[in-house]
Design an enzyme around this catalytic site. Structure first.
Site, PDB file in Angstrom:
ATOM      1  N   ALA A  70       5.405   1.591  -1.243  1.00 23.12           N
ATOM      2  CA  ALA A  70       5.533   1.082   0.115  1.00 23.12           C
ATOM      3  C   ALA A  70       5.923  -0.392   0.138  1.00 23.12           C
ATOM      4  O   ALA A  70       6.608  -0.838   1.051  1.00 23.12           O
ATOM      5  CB  ALA A  70       4.225   1.286   0.872  1.00 23.12           C
ATOM      6  N   SER A 200       4.115   5.918   1.442  1.00 20.82           N
ATOM      7  CA  SER A 200       3.711   5.791   0.049  1.00 20.82           C
ATOM      8  C   SER A 200       3.080   7.092  -0.431  1.00 20.82           C
ATOM      9  O   SER A 200       2.457   7.806   0.348  1.00 20.82           O
ATOM     10  CB  SER A 200       2.698   4.654  -0.063  1.00 20.82           C
ATOM     11  OG  SER A 200       2.119   4.652  -1.336  1.00 20.82           O
ATOM     12  N   HIS A 202       0.765   7.418  -3.112  1.00 23.46           N
ATOM     13  CA  HIS A 202      -0.594   7.413  -3.662  1.00 23.46           C
ATOM     14  C   HIS A 202      -1.680   7.297  -2.584  1.00 23.46           C
ATOM     15  O   HIS A 202      -2.860   7.380  -2.900  1.00 23.46           O
ATOM     16  CB  HIS A 202      -0.750   6.327  -4.732  1.00 23.46           C
ATOM     17  CG  HIS A 202      -0.876   4.934  -4.235  1.00 23.46           C
ATOM     18  ND1 HIS A 202      -2.068   4.270  -4.209  1.00 23.46           N
ATOM     19  CD2 HIS A 202       0.047   4.082  -3.733  1.00 23.46           C
ATOM     20  CE1 HIS A 202      -1.871   3.051  -3.732  1.00 23.46           C
ATOM     21  NE2 HIS A 202      -0.602   2.920  -3.434  1.00 23.46           N
ATOM     22  N   THR A 238      17.566   4.436 -11.951  1.00 24.40           N
ATOM     23  CA  THR A 238      17.349   5.861 -12.212  1.00 24.40           C
ATOM     24  C   THR A 238      16.082   6.320 -11.504  1.00 24.40           C
ATOM     25  O   THR A 238      15.039   5.669 -11.611  1.00 24.40           O
ATOM     26  CB  THR A 238      17.241   6.092 -13.730  1.00 24.40           C
ATOM     27  OG1 THR A 238      18.466   5.671 -14.319  1.00 24.40           O
ATOM     28  CG2 THR A 238      16.985   7.551 -14.055  1.00 24.40           C
ATOM     29  N   CYS A 325      -5.598  -4.977  -1.785  1.00 16.64           N
ATOM     30  CA  CYS A 325      -4.474  -5.755  -2.312  1.00 16.64           C
ATOM     31  C   CYS A 325      -4.799  -7.229  -2.416  1.00 16.64           C
ATOM     32  O   CYS A 325      -4.128  -7.971  -3.093  1.00 16.64           O
ATOM     33  CB  CYS A 325      -3.250  -5.597  -1.421  1.00 16.64           C
ATOM     34  SG  CYS A 325      -2.643  -3.924  -1.431  1.00 16.64           S
TER      35      CYS A 325
END
Lengths: 378, 390
Positions: A70, A200, A202, A238, A325
């Protein structure tokens, strides 16, 4: 047994997700850009996940672009939209309670000459869509507002605000950070009237290191990461196929149970609030209406968050003192909601998943009561 | 061409009869520091230690590691040549070709430790300078301000040629002055204090106080990380973690609020001392600086020192915060020190602590409660962990 109440920070990956990751690692390890069969098979894995996510967002799969999470989705959306649409229009409207991956991007743009208008909560801690309409004008290129606040669970008036803004100023790009809302509160990309949506994996029992950005058809943004031109030139590099496979698997499981899970979370939140109400000196920083059932925030007055957090940790109960965070730093988000320093210093965030039980909530509340008895002397 | 690192010691060379002891400690420390990279041929002669790089590490990396070892004054990366002037010329031109090609000015210095060598120092300089000018005519000689200083050392067994030395860490080899116990909080000052005392040859052990749930596991991990950073200078560190919660709660519940911090510090010193004794340390080290906070006034130090029967070394006592920070940045502990985790010093801090306590009042305040059983228990439950050079 430990009790995990920090599901807004991250969630335990589903078995289905882990199996899909492993299968991709073992069997589908080709480079999706390769022209041969192995490349095609790897590409297929990505496309299947893309379809699942598109179904959850109610959009076409071409609108879903995979990112590293995110933070990258938010960075790409904001910096990319500003770059593509902000040459003459130098004003951006956002809120004062965004996640750092949004607010820091805004600060960067501010340093580069953009005017950033941060809409504040009203004195009652509520956000009103009218305030967004008042803030935007002809000179605005972008509006970014989160769908669900990550610290107190408040559902922001994104739908009303974006709908009105698009009606008045069709040129304005609308972005929402929907990380805490995706598959947790019902919404569709089209009804939000959002051009850009960040999500996101997770936070919905998928793997870390993968997320997605929804980009509405025909909405142009500049890529943030350039190189080999993957993801339709919007995000080079990738593709992280194993994580993308896990993301898709997690979305499918969530979609099958979304309503049930939300009802379960609501039950847990109500049980928590009912129990906490019996304790002295607990103030609630999140409500029950207009609020995500998955996130509850409250202050145990007189006991600093960190102390209570570590006390609960000793009992194998894991909660958060704010956003994970910002390890240890004071929450500027709660300040943005107008809370006093005393309340911010003692704020705890409890965030649920469908695997939590009312029994666990009771254990938590009993532990908090013990904690109050021990620590509220100072 | 064989490259070798020369480590020259400063202060040790001034030592008298026990100079050998210092040298041996230094060599042992060098070996310990280089242990992760395998075995090394290390020899000593004429106030210099010779370290040959091996296949795991280059001479430059070696110098980087050794620049943190106390007791070494100067380090240089040099090439080994036989003691024959023509060979010396050839090897010099070859070894320093890249350096000389891109320089404008140079000079040659010679040191003839082996007086049996046929040319004397001025002759070596003149002749070698001539050879260099012949091959690199664009160069000019500058004795005062040369870009490249070509140094030739004629020693007992070989000649060594290098282009300049870098400063080593200086000081005395760690361990040559005995052991001391550092009170390590996790702030900026205590790691700097450790660095400074290690520089004077003291081997450091550290004691840290943990107060769960008031302090978090992250605070302890931060201290472990600080120790890891310090091992580059101090060598292996034994870290003792003292469970301190009950003592802090007992102080809060039984002693006057305004004396909280001083009484807490007195008990910390007391405990540190008991652990120090067991660990064969003869002194305590703190990062106190006069007047920095309420508990670091002179009067407060009188109160804490009253419980101490070993000397308390306070190397930063007369330094400003900015000076301390400068060293913390140099030894790379600053960024770790400022991580925002609560440490036990800030738990229950009184709003208005006493800045000028009298020992009598403090003792009276502390004697209101018998802390001895809790102290004994805390020492018993102290855990230790060896933080090794990595």
């Amino acid at each position: 047994m430990s009790i995990y109440f920090d599901n807004a920070a991250t969630t335990k990956p589903f078995e289905e997700c882990n199996r899909a990751v492993l299968r991709a690692l073992n069997e589908k390890w080709g480079n999706p850009s390769s022209l041969h069969k192995m490349g095609i098979e790897a590409q297929e894995v990505a496309e299947n996940s893309r379809k699942a996510i598109a179904a959850a967002l109610g959009c076409e799969s071409e609108c879903v672009y995979f990112t590293s999470g995110a933070t990258e989705s938010n960075n790409t959306a904001i910096l990319g939209a500003a770059k593509a649409h902000g040459k003459r229009r130098k004003k951006i409207v956002t809120t004062s309670v965004e996640h750092p991956s949004v607010s820091e991007a805004m600060k960067l743009l501010e340093a580069n000459g953009y005017e950033i208008v941060r809409v504040n909560a009203r004195s009652d801690g509520e956000y009103c869509f009218e305030d967004f309409i008042d803030a935007v004008d002809d000179n605005t290129c972008l509006v970014s507002c989160m769908l669900v606040n990550n610290e107190n669970g408040l559902i922001m008036p994104v739908k009303k605000a974006f709908n009105s803004i698009k009606r008045l100023y069709p040129h304005i790009i609308t972005h929402t950070d929907a990380v805490q809302g995706f598959l947790k509160i019902p919404f569709k990309a089209s009804e939000l009237n959002a051009d850009l949506i960040s999500i996101s994996a997770h936070k919905i029992h998928g793997p870390k290191g993968v997320g997605a950005l929804y980009i509405k058809k025909d909405v142009r943004i500049s890529p943030h990461i350039i190189g080999g031109g993957q993801e339709n030139k919007k995000r080079s590099g990738t593709e992280n196929i194993p994580a993308i496979a896990g993301f898709g698997a997690a979305v499918r499981v969530n979609m099958a149970n979304a309503n049930e899970n939300a009802a379960k979370a609501q039950e847990l939140k109500s049980a928590l609030f009912r129990s906490l109400m019996r304790l002295d000196g607990v103030s609630f920083n999140s409500g029950t209406e207009d609020s995500s059932p998955y996130i509850a925030n409250f202050s145990v007055m007189g006991v600093r968050s960190e102390i209570m957090l570590h006390y609960l940790e000793e009992k194998e109960i894991f909660v958060s003192s704010g956003s994970a965070c910002s390890k240890g730093a004071k929450s500027s988000v709660l300040k943005g909601f107008g809370l006093s320093d005393d309340r911010i210093d003692s704020a705890l965030r409890v965030s649920f998943c469908a695997e939590n039980t009312v029994g666990e909530v009771k254990v938590l509340c009993a532990a908090i009561a013990d904690g109050i008895a021990r620590f509220r002397k100072q | 061409m064989k490259e070798i690192v020369l480590a020259k010691y400063g202060e040790i060379a001034l030592k008298g009869l026990n100079r050998n002891t210092f040298e041996d400690i230094l060599i042992k420390n060098i070996r310990k520091r280089l242990k992760p990279y395998g075995k090394f041929a290390i020899t000593k002669a004429q106030s210099t230690i010779y370290i040959e790089p091996n296949e795991n590490i280059t001479a430059d990396e070696l110098i980087e590691k050794l620049s943190k070892v106390f007791g070494i004054a100067k380090l240089c990366k040099s090439v080994v040549a036989p003691k024959d002037f023509d060979e010396i010329c050839k090897i010099t031109l070859d070894y320093l070709s890249e350096t000389l090609e891109y320089a404008k000015t140079f000079r040659v210095s010679a040191k003839r430790a082996d007086k049996k060598f046929p040319l004397n120092s001025p002759a070596i300089c003149a002749n070698l300078g001539g050879c260099i000018l012949e091959k690199y005519p664009h160069l000019s000689v500058s004795l005062d301000n040369a870009e490249v200083d070509v140094i030739v050392e004629i020693r007992d067994t070989n000649a060594y040629i290098h282009a300049g030395r870098i400063d080593g860490a200086g000081g005395l080899p760690v361990g040559s002055s005995g052991n001391a116990m550092l009170l390590l909080s996790g702030g900026i000052d205590s790691p700097v204090a450790a660095y400074m005392m290690a520089k004077r040859g003291i081997h450091i052990s550290a004691v840290h106080f943990v107060s769960p749930p008031y302090t978090s596991e992250r605070a302890r991990l931060k201290v472990v990380k600080l120790c890891e950073k310090l091992t580059g200078y101090c060598g292996n560190i034994m870290l003792f973690c003292v469970p301190f919660t009950e003592i802090q709660e007992a102080i809060r519940d039984n002693c006057p609020t305004e004396y909280f911090t001083i009484i807490m510090r007195r008990i910390m010193f007391d405990i540190a001392q008991r652990i120090a004794k067991k660990d064969e340390c003869v002194a305590l080290i703190t990062g106190e600086s006069v007047g920095q906070v309420a508990s670091q006034t002179m009067k407060a130090m009188v109160c804490t020192d009253a419980v101490c029967h070993m000397p308390v070394l306070r190397p930063v006592v007369g330094m400003d915060k900015t000076e301390i920070i400068e060293i913390a940045r140099k030894i790379d502990t600053f960024e770790t020190s400022v991580l925002p985790y609560e440490d036990c010093c800030t738990v229950f801090t009184p709003k208005h602590p006493k800045t000028k306590p009298s020992l009598e009042e403090i003792e009276k305040g502390q004697n209101a409660y018998n802390f001895e059983p809790l102290i004994v228990q805390a020492v018993e439950n102290t855990t230790s962990e060896l933080i090794q050079v990595s």
